[in-house]
Design an enzyme around this catalytic site. Structure first.
Site, short mmCIF file in Angstrom:
data_model
loop_
_atom_site.label_atom_id
_atom_site.label_comp_id
_atom_site.label_asym_id
_atom_site.label_seq_id
_atom_site.Cartn_x
_atom_site.Cartn_y
_atom_site.Cartn_z
N LYS A 1 0.81 -1.21 0.00
CA LYS A 1 0.00 0.00 0.00
C LYS A 1 0.85 1.27 0.00
CE LYS A 1 -4.35 -1.64 1.97
NZ LYS A 1 -4.15 -3.05 1.70
N GLU B 1 -2.66 6.88 8.01
CA GLU B 1 -3.37 7.87 7.22
C GLU B 1 -4.28 8.71 8.10
OE1 GLU B 1 -5.63 5.75 4.33
OE2 GLU B 1 -3.97 5.57 2.92
N HIS C 1 -14.36 -2.64 9.13
CA HIS C 1 -13.74 -2.27 7.85
C HIS C 1 -14.04 -3.29 6.75
CE1 HIS C 1 -11.63 0.87 9.96
NE2 HIS C 1 -11.16 -0.01 10.81
N ARG D 1 -7.84 -7.71 -8.54
CA ARG D 1 -8.61 -8.95 -8.67
C ARG D 1 -10.07 -8.60 -8.87
NH1 ARG D 1 -11.07 -8.50 -3.78
NH2 ARG D 1 -9.84 -7.79 -2.01
#
Length: 668
Positions: A116, A200, A235, A292
């Site tokens: 990421k 973040e 999440h 994907r």
């Protein structure tokens, strides 16, 4: 085009891929573990190959075993589904080494988006907007915390190799940063074998909007519009819809073009999803790219009238994209509800068990069900608890939502706890109807979405009692031996020498025991019952035909579908399910669980202990962490006390129901 493919996955996605392959005339090969030996995807495939024990790390995550199965059966390509090996660049490279086509993006694209933090750098260079954050290589606790402190709380910790909400934690204050970081790293290491994190800024009211992209090997790229995936727990997405409500055509084009920029920046091919956070001012920020097919791809299929698995197969075989951007358009609105084996009222704890009864809505052009289970199947501890996806479509959002609400009422499972009632609460809540969506939707509206829809005992128990009475009469009729229809042995009215007796039994409902008494009254016209339960007496009539009950209580007729598993009875009707248990004598007066009795909620693995034997702890202090079905579960002290002894060490396998520790309460 391929003549035979292998699906390196299980459950509903394996079944989904097999269906499209069959429609295209392509032979399919399934792989399976011990737990999946008799699974639906094994039955559906033309061939199936055993690849190892039940734990995924010993079977579905063993890339060489999957390759060997493809070579053994002559499969020319491998479809990875999602999860497991779908975003594993080493497996993709292994396919190349054995001249097997990987139905997905090239190795470089997977590697570029697999980390990421590196992905953020690439997106920044491609001028794709980013959420402020730290994506650096220095992973020391001090550096990560300093970055969070500088950004200001709340922040979001995310595993750089993560997905599906694993290794992700919201941190609301400086005081909890270190403990949440440790938990996120543990979960990341367990799920991905990599504990590198990024930090973040956490937006407090964002929507989670993702763009479906598709690229071929000839330089063509399109976006197939957006999905709103804002409604999440832990999440992980719960209900997705397409298109996203309230998105203007201008914003849709901007997000679509940004998604294509992201895909082209890494030389992408095949199906991919670029995920964005959309703020209240319509500014949007790149989150990640999933290299994907996504779990929620069916809602895109419904609004575009395209088969994305067919697109995957054609692109992997070297063909051009089936459509240009100008040929794609949005038709109507679609929802997908993920049906999980989990207890929504117990912090979404995953559930296991046998699917004793399964009845689903009828599939039509408006209703689609992607599932990998059948009645009689076992939901095991080894895999993700999602068991099916319910997809609905109609010409606009209001009509599609009405279909979703109705279909959830008609989706009936007994034998294992599911989130169906929770989903129905959510889909019928006014904020959801009004499309007031953001990623904190469930927490913000907890009072609504976790509200029990059960009716009172006065409403439900007479119906359940009537059902028990009719079932008992039917069973007695089967065993009656006398041919004399007037014989008392053939009477169903509890006949005794001095008159009709009262049929008495007890029902357990919502953790309470209710005595029931029923008197049958026969006349020339019909049979009536006088039922006394829950401090009320009603007059009832009823008919039981197969698994269908028609009940008339004081003149109010209702119909139910009945399922009986051992002593448990479920009646599924228009207003939800009535679940009762026919109590035996030994259930009456049963002592409650003693204080300090800490049992494992299900099969799992001990991750860590957070206290020491002899340590005095306060209420809600974490004592230990277990992992089950890819999720961590923290056991906390229910009241102040002392930990006497832990019965398991980190790494130990734990059976559901096993005592985890000895605990003594402190005198107040």
């Amino acid at each position: 085009m391929f003549t035979k493919i292998l699906i390196a996955n299980r459950g509903e996605i394996a079944c989904r891929v097999i269906r499209t392959a069959k429609q295209m005339g392509i032979l399919t090969v399934a792989v399976y573990s011990d737990a999946d030996r008799d699974s639906l995807h094994v039955e559906m495939a033309d061939e199936a190959v055993y690849i190892g024990p039940s734990p995924s790390r010993e079977s579905y995550l063993q890339g060489q075993k999957v390759i060997d199965a493809a070579l053994r059966t002559g499969a020319q390509a491998i479809h990875p589904g999602y999860g497991f090996l779908s975003e594993n660049s080493e497996f993709c490279r292994l396919c190349q080494d054995h001249n097997i086509t990987f139905i997905g993006p090239p190795v470089g694209a997977i590697e570029a988006m697999g980390c990421k933090s590196a992905a953020k750098t690439i997106m920044q260079q491609a001028n794709v907007p980013l959420v402020p954050g730290y994506h650096g290589e220095d992973q020391s606790e001090a550096v990560l915390k300093a970055a969070a402190d500088q950004m200001g709380y709340p922040v979001l910790l995310k595993a750089t190799a993560g997905g599906g909400g694993k290794g992700m934690r919201q941190v609301w204050s400086e005081a909890e940063f270190n403990s949440e970081l440790a938990a996120a790293k543990r979960e990341a290491m367990s799920s991905f074998g990599d504990q590198q994190m990024l930090v973040e800024k956490y937006l407090t009211q964002p929507r989670h909007v993702e763009i479906q992209v598709f690229c071929d090997g000839r330089g063509n790229a399109v976006y197939l519009f957006e999905r709103d995936c804002s409604v999440q727990r832990r999440h992980q997405k719960v209900i997705e819809e397409a298109p996203a409500p309230g998105i203007s055509d201008t914003l849709r084009r901007q997000m679509g073009q940004a998604a294509i920029q992201a895909a082209q920046a890494i030389g992408y091919q095949g199906a991919g999803t670029v995920e964005f956070l959309l703020d209240v001012d319509d500014s949007f920020y790149f989150m990640e790219m999933n290299t994907r097919l996504q779990v929620e791809h069916p809602v895109t299929e419904k609004i575009t009238q395209q088969d994305l698995v067919e697109w995957q197969l054609r692109v992997a075989a070297g063909e051009a994209l089936p459509c240009t951007q100008q040929q794609l358009s949005i038709h109507g609105h679609a929802f997908e509800a993920r049906i999980y084996a989990e207890d929504a009222d117990n912090d979404f704890l995953p559930a296991t068990g046998k699917v004793a009864f399964l009845s689903t809505p009828s599939e039509t052009e408006y209703v689609r069900i992607d599932s990998g289970i059948r009645q009689g199947d076992e939901i095991s501890v080894y895999y993700d608890p999602m068991v099916a996806k319910l997809i609905v479509w109609d010409e606009d959002r209001d009509k599609a939502l009405q279909r979703l609400q109705k279909a959830l009422m008609e989706y009936r499972i007994q034998g294992v706890t599911t989130n169906i009632n929770f989903l129905h609460n959510l889909a019928t809540s006014q904020p959801f109807i009004d499309a007031e969506l953001d990623t904190s939707f469930i927490d913000k509206h907890r009072d609504i979405v976790f509200a029990s829809q059960d009716q009172t005992p006065i409403d439900n128990l007479p119906i359940a009692a009537l059902c028990v009475q009719l079932q008992q009469e039917r069973e007695r009729a089967v065993y009656a031996n006398s041919r004399d229809v007037h014989s008392p042995w053939n009477a169903h009215n509890n006949w005794r020498l001095n008159g009709a007796a009262i049929n008495r039994f007890e029902l357990e409902y919502q953790d309470c025991i209710y005595p029931v008494s029923i008197e049958r009254n026969d006349s020339n016209e019909s049979t009536q019952y006088t039922i006394s339960v829950a401090e009320v007496t009603v007059t009832a009539r009823g008919w039981l035909q197969g698994d269908c009950l028609t009940a008339s209580i004081d003149g109010h007729n209702r119909r139910f579908q009945v399922s009986k598993h051992q002593q448990r009875i479920s009646l599924f009707g228009e207003f939800g399910a009535i679940d009762v248990k026919l109590s035996d004598e030994h259930h009456v007066g049963e002592e409650e669980q003693t204080a300090g009795d800490f049992s494992a909620p299900m099969n799992g693995t001990m991750v860590t202990v957070l206290a020491k034997p002899g340590e005095q702890v306060v209420k809600d202090q974490p004592l230990l962490v277990m992992e089950a079905m890819k999720m961590e579960h923290t056991i906390k002290a229910p009241y102040p006390g002392v930990v006497n002894e832990f019965y398991f060490a980190p790494g130990d396998l734990v059976d559901g129901g096993a005592q985890l520790l000895s605990f003594s309460a402190l005198e107040q």
